[in-house]
Design a protein around this motif. Structure first.
Motif, short mmCIF file in Angstrom:
data_model
loop_
_atom_site.label_atom_id
_atom_site.label_comp_id
_atom_site.label_asym_id
_atom_site.label_seq_id
_atom_site.Cartn_x
_atom_site.Cartn_y
_atom_site.Cartn_z
N TYR A 97 0.82 -1.22 0.00
CA TYR A 97 0.00 0.00 0.00
C TYR A 97 0.85 1.27 0.00
O TYR A 97 0.41 2.32 -0.42
CB TYR A 97 -0.92 0.02 1.24
CG TYR A 97 -0.15 -0.20 2.53
CD1 TYR A 97 0.03 -1.47 3.04
CD2 TYR A 97 0.45 0.86 3.19
CE1 TYR A 97 0.78 -1.69 4.19
CE2 TYR A 97 1.20 0.66 4.34
CZ TYR A 97 1.36 -0.63 4.83
OH TYR A 97 2.11 -0.83 5.96
N ARG A 98 2.09 1.22 0.54
CA ARG A 98 2.92 2.43 0.69
C ARG A 98 3.60 2.80 -0.64
O ARG A 98 4.21 3.86 -0.72
CB ARG A 98 3.97 2.18 1.79
CG ARG A 98 4.97 3.28 1.94
CD ARG A 98 4.96 4.12 3.20
NE ARG A 98 4.38 3.64 4.38
CZ ARG A 98 3.39 4.26 5.03
NH1 ARG A 98 2.89 5.40 4.58
NH2 ARG A 98 2.89 3.76 6.16
N THR A 137 -2.26 -5.03 1.01
CA THR A 137 -2.55 -4.36 2.28
C THR A 137 -2.27 -5.28 3.46
O THR A 137 -1.76 -4.82 4.48
CB THR A 137 -4.01 -3.87 2.28
OG1 THR A 137 -4.18 -3.05 1.12
CG2 THR A 137 -4.31 -3.02 3.48
N PRO A 138 -2.57 -6.59 3.35
CA PRO A 138 -2.12 -7.48 4.44
C PRO A 138 -0.60 -7.52 4.42
O PRO A 138 0.01 -7.75 3.38
CB PRO A 138 -2.69 -8.85 4.08
CG PRO A 138 -3.64 -8.61 2.94
CD PRO A 138 -3.24 -7.33 2.28
N GLY A 167 7.90 -3.29 4.51
CA GLY A 167 8.34 -2.37 5.56
C GLY A 167 9.02 -3.11 6.70
O GLY A 167 9.04 -4.34 6.74
N GLY A 169 8.02 -3.30 9.77
CA GLY A 169 7.01 -4.05 10.53
C GLY A 169 6.70 -5.39 9.87
O GLY A 169 6.48 -6.39 10.56
N GLU A 173 6.43 -10.41 10.53
CA GLU A 173 5.33 -11.32 10.16
C GLU A 173 5.90 -12.68 9.73
O GLU A 173 6.94 -12.74 9.06
CB GLU A 173 4.54 -10.74 8.98
CG GLU A 173 3.78 -9.48 9.31
CD GLU A 173 2.48 -9.74 10.07
OE1 GLU A 173 1.98 -10.88 10.03
OE2 GLU A 173 1.98 -8.79 10.68
N ALA A 200 6.37 0.85 12.57
CA ALA A 200 5.22 0.12 12.05
C ALA A 200 4.01 0.84 12.66
O ALA A 200 3.68 0.62 13.83
CB ALA A 200 5.27 -1.34 12.47
N ILE A 201 3.42 1.72 11.90
CA ILE A 201 2.48 2.74 12.40
C ILE A 201 3.17 3.47 13.56
O ILE A 201 4.12 4.20 13.33
CB ILE A 201 1.08 2.18 12.77
CG1 ILE A 201 0.54 1.29 11.63
CG2 ILE A 201 0.11 3.34 13.04
CD1 ILE A 201 -0.87 0.77 11.84
N ARG A 258 9.84 7.84 7.01
CA ARG A 258 8.58 8.31 6.44
C ARG A 258 8.33 9.70 7.03
O ARG A 258 8.14 9.86 8.22
CB ARG A 258 7.48 7.30 6.81
CG ARG A 258 6.15 7.83 7.18
CD ARG A 258 5.11 6.75 7.25
NE ARG A 258 5.09 5.98 8.49
CZ ARG A 258 4.76 6.44 9.69
NH1 ARG A 258 4.47 7.72 9.86
NH2 ARG A 258 4.73 5.66 10.74
N HIS A 262 1.62 7.82 9.14
CA HIS A 262 1.42 6.49 8.52
C HIS A 262 0.41 6.57 7.37
O HIS A 262 0.65 6.09 6.27
CB HIS A 262 0.92 5.51 9.59
CG HIS A 262 0.56 4.17 9.07
ND1 HIS A 262 1.51 3.25 8.66
CD2 HIS A 262 -0.65 3.59 8.86
CE1 HIS A 262 0.88 2.15 8.23
NE2 HIS A 262 -0.42 2.34 8.34
#
Ligand SMILES: Cc1ncc(C[n+]2csc(CCOP(=O)(O)OP(=O)(O)O)c2C)c(N)n1
Length: 357
Positions: A97-98, A137-138, A167, A169, A173, A200-201, A258, A262
């Motif tokens: 998404y970024r 997005t996930p 990213g 973050g 995962e 991450a946010i 960034r 976010h």
């Protein structure tokens, strides 16, 4: 068992990020990286300026209600542009998404890039047209798509490498670790570019990573790993190109920041200081390349003005396309999700049709 890894590709990243340009734009003398050709540097500059203007325009469109959400990549242009311009036309990009600036740099129509964020359609572009996977997005699912895709392409005898953007973050995962593991086992031609923008946010790096660097996370999977200055577009371009040409997997951690929140729905002042933001503004990737190009006589006032005018025109075309009201059909929700729509969704679609009638 015989080792197949090329001896010159070390697994461990350097202690200091690799770079070609210092923050004031002066060249690093003893860099192990090769400086891209002048014409490539000039093009990297042009694309970063256009990318930044596109980013500002998209942010403005959220304020006008034309876009539902926009995750800005301002400050990360060196990663977005430097990496994408290292791809060959046959290679594939797997963005998040970024990474709208990466898509635009790859040639995806800016309005089609923004359709998802506008809420107009599941995906606004044809992935095959420019070889760009869906913007995920996930977190981290695109790492698996990239490895599976690149491995499958190699099995089919196709000359394809994949670049996956993620990213900091996303490295926490499980998907990232599964993807790195099989990229290492299959020696898949995949470049993982981690844009480490510090958060991450609102969660800072210190709360989600105990390794000396994120690049170290490749070592355990047998994936050569590189730490690079993510605000140095020349360096990012050089390491991504080298990694794509290696024919195997590479994990690159690019240290960047960034500048914006976010998304437009986030208040970044709650978790970071204005001093921190100011320190990173001082490392701006566009200013840095401009200083270098100017010192080399590759950028003058006229060229700067021409690039700025082109970026302005680009932004105007994005505004014009996004200012048209879209009226998606509610029934579109059921399209293109399954090859064969399952019974429960057919029933829900029928209910919706009844309600709309
Ligand atoms: C699997 C999954 N879990 C949680 C989220 C919610 N989420 C959205 S963005 C984000 C932080 C991502 O940070 P990072 O990977 O560093 O990328 P950045 O947004 O900084 O580019 C989280 C946790 C998500 N999108 N997907």
């Amino acid at each position: 068992m015989a080792r197949t890894r090329a001896p010159e590709r070390t697994l461990l990243p350097s202690d200091e990020p690799l770079s070609l340009l210092r923050k004031d734009g002066t060249p690093v003398d003893d860099s192990p990286l090769s400086m891209p050709d002048d014409d490539v540097l000039v093009e990297l500059h042009r694309r970063m300026v256009i990318g930044r203007r596109f980013d500002t325009q998209a942010t403005a469109l959220t304020k006008q209600g034309r876009l539902a959400v926009y995750p800005s990549s301002r400050g990360q242009e060196a990663c977005e542009v430097g990496s994408v311009l290292a791809l060959r036309p046959t290679d594939w990009l797997f963005p998040t998404y970024r990474d709208s600036v990466a898509l635009v740099t790859r040639g995806v129509d800016p309005a089609e890039t923004l359709t998802l964020l506008q809420g107009g359609w599941h995906l606004g572009y044809d992935p095959y047209e420019h070889r760009v996977g869906p913007q995920c997005t996930p977190l981290a699912t695109n790492t698996l798509h990239a490895v599976g895709f690149a491995h499958a392409a190699r099995l089919k005898g196709e000359d394809v490498a994949a670049l996956v953007l993620l990213g900091d973050g996303a490295t926490s995962e499980g998907d990232t670790h599964e993807a790195l593991n099989f990229a290492g086992v299959w020696k898949a031609p995949v470049v993982f570019l981690v844009q480490n923008n510090g958060y991450a946010i609102s969660v800072p790096m210190s709360k989600q990573n105990a390794a000396p660097s994120l690049a170290h996370k490749g070592v355990g999977y047998g994936v050569p790993s590189v730490l690079v200055d993510g605000n140095d577009v020349a360096a990012v371009h050089a390491v991504v190109r080298e990694a794509l040409e290696s024919g195997g997997p590479t994990l690159i951690e690019a240290l960047t920041y960034r500048i914006e929140a976010h998304t437009n729905a986030d208040d970044a002042t709650r978790y970071r200081t204005s001093d921190e933001v100011a320190a990173w503004l001082d490392r701006d990737p566009v200013d840095r390349l401009e200083a270098y190009l100017t010192s080399r006589g590759l950028l003058d006032h006229a060229r700067r003005a021409a690039v700025a005018a082109e970026a302005e025109e680009f932004a105007a075309s994005v505004r014009a396309k996004l200012n048209v009201d879209v009226e998606p059909s509610p029934e579109d929700l059921f399209e293109h999700v399954y090859a064969t729509t399952p019974r429960h969704l057919r029933e829900q679609a029928a209910l919706l049709r009844e309600e709309l009638a």
